[in-house]
Design an enzyme around this catalytic site. Structure first.
Site, PDB file in Angstrom:
ATOM      1  N   ASN A 122      -1.180   7.324  -3.596  1.00 44.99           N
ATOM      2  CA  ASN A 122      -0.757   8.673  -3.183  1.00 44.99           C
ATOM      3  C   ASN A 122      -1.351   8.984  -1.811  1.00 44.99           C
ATOM      4  O   ASN A 122      -2.024   8.156  -1.209  1.00 44.99           O
ATOM      5  CB  ASN A 122      -1.182   9.703  -4.236  1.00 44.99           C
ATOM      6  CG  ASN A 122      -2.674   9.690  -4.444  1.00 44.99           C
ATOM      7  OD1 ASN A 122      -3.442   9.929  -3.524  1.00 44.99           O
ATOM      8  ND2 ASN A 122      -3.102   9.372  -5.674  1.00 44.99           N
ATOM      9  N   ASP A 161      -1.937   8.999 -12.416  1.00 45.75           N
ATOM     10  CA  ASP A 161      -1.768   9.251 -13.850  1.00 45.75           C
ATOM     11  C   ASP A 161      -1.238   8.007 -14.563  1.00 45.75           C
ATOM     12  O   ASP A 161      -1.473   7.815 -15.746  1.00 45.75           O
ATOM     13  CB  ASP A 161      -0.789  10.411 -14.059  1.00 45.75           C
ATOM     14  CG  ASP A 161      -1.417  11.732 -13.636  1.00 45.75           C
ATOM     15  OD1 ASP A 161      -2.606  11.940 -13.940  1.00 45.75           O
ATOM     16  OD2 ASP A 161      -0.730  12.541 -12.974  1.00 45.75           O
ATOM     17  N   LYS A 202       3.666 -12.624  -6.340  1.00 45.82           N
ATOM     18  CA  LYS A 202       4.546 -11.635  -5.718  1.00 45.82           C
ATOM     19  C   LYS A 202       5.897 -11.636  -6.443  1.00 45.82           C
ATOM     20  O   LYS A 202       6.481 -12.716  -6.654  1.00 45.82           O
ATOM     21  CB  LYS A 202       4.739 -12.013  -4.241  1.00 45.82           C
ATOM     22  CG  LYS A 202       5.547 -11.007  -3.485  1.00 45.82           C
ATOM     23  CD  LYS A 202       5.715 -11.436  -2.037  1.00 45.82           C
ATOM     24  CE  LYS A 202       6.755 -10.544  -1.388  1.00 45.82           C
ATOM     25  NZ  LYS A 202       7.306 -11.132  -0.183  1.00 45.82           N
ATOM     26  N   PHE A 243     -10.022  19.548  -9.571  1.00 46.23           N
ATOM     27  CA  PHE A 243      -9.064  19.945  -8.539  1.00 46.23           C
ATOM     28  C   PHE A 243      -7.684  19.838  -9.170  1.00 46.23           C
ATOM     29  O   PHE A 243      -7.433  18.925  -9.950  1.00 46.23           O
ATOM     30  CB  PHE A 243      -9.135  18.994  -7.333  1.00 46.23           C
ATOM     31  CG  PHE A 243     -10.122  19.427  -6.290  1.00 46.23           C
ATOM     32  CD1 PHE A 243     -11.473  19.421  -6.546  1.00 46.23           C
ATOM     33  CD2 PHE A 243      -9.685  19.838  -5.031  1.00 46.23           C
ATOM     34  CE1 PHE A 243     -12.389  19.810  -5.572  1.00 46.23           C
ATOM     35  CE2 PHE A 243     -10.579  20.226  -4.055  1.00 46.23           C
ATOM     36  CZ  PHE A 243     -11.934  20.216  -4.325  1.00 46.23           C
ATOM     37  N   LYS A 252      -4.579  23.374 -17.076  1.00 43.60           N
ATOM     38  CA  LYS A 252      -5.423  22.174 -16.929  1.00 43.60           C
ATOM     39  C   LYS A 252      -6.890  22.513 -17.162  1.00 43.60           C
ATOM     40  O   LYS A 252      -7.624  21.741 -17.769  1.00 43.60           O
ATOM     41  CB  LYS A 252      -5.264  21.568 -15.523  1.00 43.60           C
ATOM     42  CG  LYS A 252      -3.969  20.780 -15.347  1.00 43.60           C
ATOM     43  CD  LYS A 252      -3.877  20.134 -13.966  1.00 43.60           C
ATOM     44  CE  LYS A 252      -2.506  19.507 -13.771  1.00 43.60           C
ATOM     45  NZ  LYS A 252      -2.238  19.126 -12.372  1.00 43.60           N
ATOM     46  N   LYS A 298      -8.777  20.615 -20.126  1.00 41.18           N
ATOM     47  CA  LYS A 298      -9.807  19.633 -19.769  1.00 41.18           C
ATOM     48  C   LYS A 298     -11.225  20.170 -19.963  1.00 41.18           C
ATOM     49  O   LYS A 298     -12.200  19.481 -19.659  1.00 41.18           O
ATOM     50  CB  LYS A 298      -9.594  19.155 -18.328  1.00 41.18           C
ATOM     51  CG  LYS A 298      -8.169  18.563 -18.134  1.00 41.18           C
ATOM     52  CD  LYS A 298      -8.019  17.772 -16.865  1.00 41.18           C
ATOM     53  CE  LYS A 298      -6.583  17.323 -16.676  1.00 41.18           C
ATOM     54  NZ  LYS A 298      -6.409  16.186 -15.786  1.00 41.18           N
TER      55      LYS A 298
END
Ligand code: PMT
Length: 396
Positions: free
Chosen positions: A209, A278, A288, A322, A336, A340
């Site tokens: 990301n 995730d 490959k 975060f 969340k 959590k």
């Protein structure tokens, strides 16, 4: 931010590393400090005073008697109004003089006249640095409350390898920031995660990301300045580990999970700013993956949720998460926080291009466990980090 409006005295003594103090001066003034440079006569053999004068916007002082004659400011006044005096490079000569109470030029007199923190950044030949006399002088000065930043190992100007190179200029700058910061997190141990994780598809391809690590690294830097002991566990980034942090580099979410689980029990506060994947490919290709004429499908399997796992083992630790959201931002983040079992959620709207991922800026909303909400202003990530630490301080 810390250096804005600060009065810094920069002492430059006669060593080849004097050219690096030009860079230090530049960085100090760019950060908003007003710098007065004091050069020894020997330093002028290496760099001209005009360079320092032009970049600092202040006259350079060397001569003990010029300032006595001047009505404007005497050496004691210059020392009195300063916030900090840094000597970079500091030769064996200046260290020896101060350690033995010799004030025979402007700089040595100034060091003895000032009550502000004095930071020495030694730079010299490796044998000189290790000589028992220099080491004794350093020890004596440390005992008297003077600060030192160790020289680095490397190739020295005399072509010898060893310890004696002036410390990295960014590290000297950071040490100055540390000395000028209030230590309201002294005694606290903080574990911070940062950066992206990388989930390998085959030996050459991966899923990741846009996290640059900047937010988490800013938190680590700021917490260290404020006196905390920091362990930074980071996914791959192009950033240098923050000065004085303990650092573990990981690649995948699984590696981050293991590093966090091995270490969290030693920490009072955990801040999870990493952007953890995730999902990961169900199976990593050994070779490959070959292109064919057909579409291919990648099966993804769920990674462990590190934050959720920490929430279960929380005990009396303070846990900060975060949340990176693009829609129903506050609702999703609140959800969340509850799921959590954490104390504070820092919410980012990652659909905005000028903040969060990769940017030097962030704008966050803080959601506290009791439902309170605090909107932070858009600011540089270091300032946002300070605001987040202030919020943490309000609930510990
Ligand atoms: O790195 P920068 O470029 O500076 O950008 C900063 C940032 C935008 C990446 C950062 O500020 C941020 O928002 N990080 C959290 C990104 C994220 O993973 O959000 P999330 O909503 O998917 O996850 C919520 C929380 O669960 C996070 O604390 C995350 O670390 C944690 N998590 C998520 C998945 C997982 N498997 N394990 C986790 O611990």
């Amino acid at each position: 931010m810390i250096l804005k409006g600060k009065e810094i005295l920069l002492g430059v003594t006669g060593g080849i590393a004097a050219y690096k103090s030009v860079l230090l001066l530049r960085k100090l003034t760019k950060a908003g400090a007003n710098v007065n440079v004091i050069m020894t006569e020997n330093a002028k053999q290496f760099v001209g005073p005009l360079t320092f004068q032009t970049l600092s916007g202040n006259p350079v002082t060397s001569d003990l008697f010029t300032l006595f004659k001047s009505k404007e400011i005497g050496h004691v006044a210059l020392a009195d109004r300063a916030d900090l005096l840094v000597i970079a490079p500091a030769t064996a000569n200046i260290i020896g003089k101060i350690a033995n109470g010799i004030g025979d030029d402007f700089l040595s007199t100034m060091v003895m006249a000032t009550r502000v923190p004095v930071l020495f950044a030694p730079s010299m030949n490796v044998n000189m640095f290790h000589s028992p006399i220099v080491q004794e002088n350093i020890k004596k000065l440390k005992q008297h409350g003077y600060y030192f930043i160790d020289p680095e190992e490397g190739e020295l100007a005399c072509k010898v390898e060893g310890k004696g190179k002036l410390a990295d200029v960014d590290d000297i700058l950071e040490e100055i920031c540390i000395l000028l910061s209030q230590k309201d997190f002294k005694g606290k141990r903080i574990l911070i995660t940062a950066g992206p994780t990388i989930e390998d598809i085959d030996p050459v391809r991966y899923i990741s990301n846009n996290s640059s690590g900047k937010m988490g690294y800013a938190l680590a830097k700021t917490a260290i300045r404020r006196g905390a002991d920091v362990l930074l566990i980071s996914g791959p980034t192009s950033l240098k580990p923050p000065y004085k942090s303990k650092f573990i580099k990981v690649r995948s979410a699984q590696e981050m999970y293991e590093a966090v689980m091995d270490n969290f029990k030693y920490f009072d506060i955990i801040i999870k700013s990493a952007a953890v994947a995730d999902y990961k490919p169900a199976k990593k290709g050994e070779q490959k993956i070959k292109k064919t004429d057909n579409d291919i499908y990648l099966k993804l399997t769920k990674n462990k949720d590190i934050l959720k796992e920490l929430g279960k083992k929380k005990e009396n630790r303070l846990i900060v998460g975060f949340a990176a959201e693009t829609q129903d931002i506050l609702e999703n983040a609140k959800q969340k926080l509850i799921e959590k079992n954490i104390d504070l959620m820092v919410v980012n709207d990652v659909s905005k291009k000028d903040i969060a991922f990769k940017s030097d800026y962030n704008q966050c909303t803080l959601i506290f466990r009791n439902g309170n909400i605090l909107e932070l202003p858009k600011a540089k990530k270091e300032e946002v980090a300070d605001d987040i630490l202030d919020a943490i301080k309000s609930i510990i």
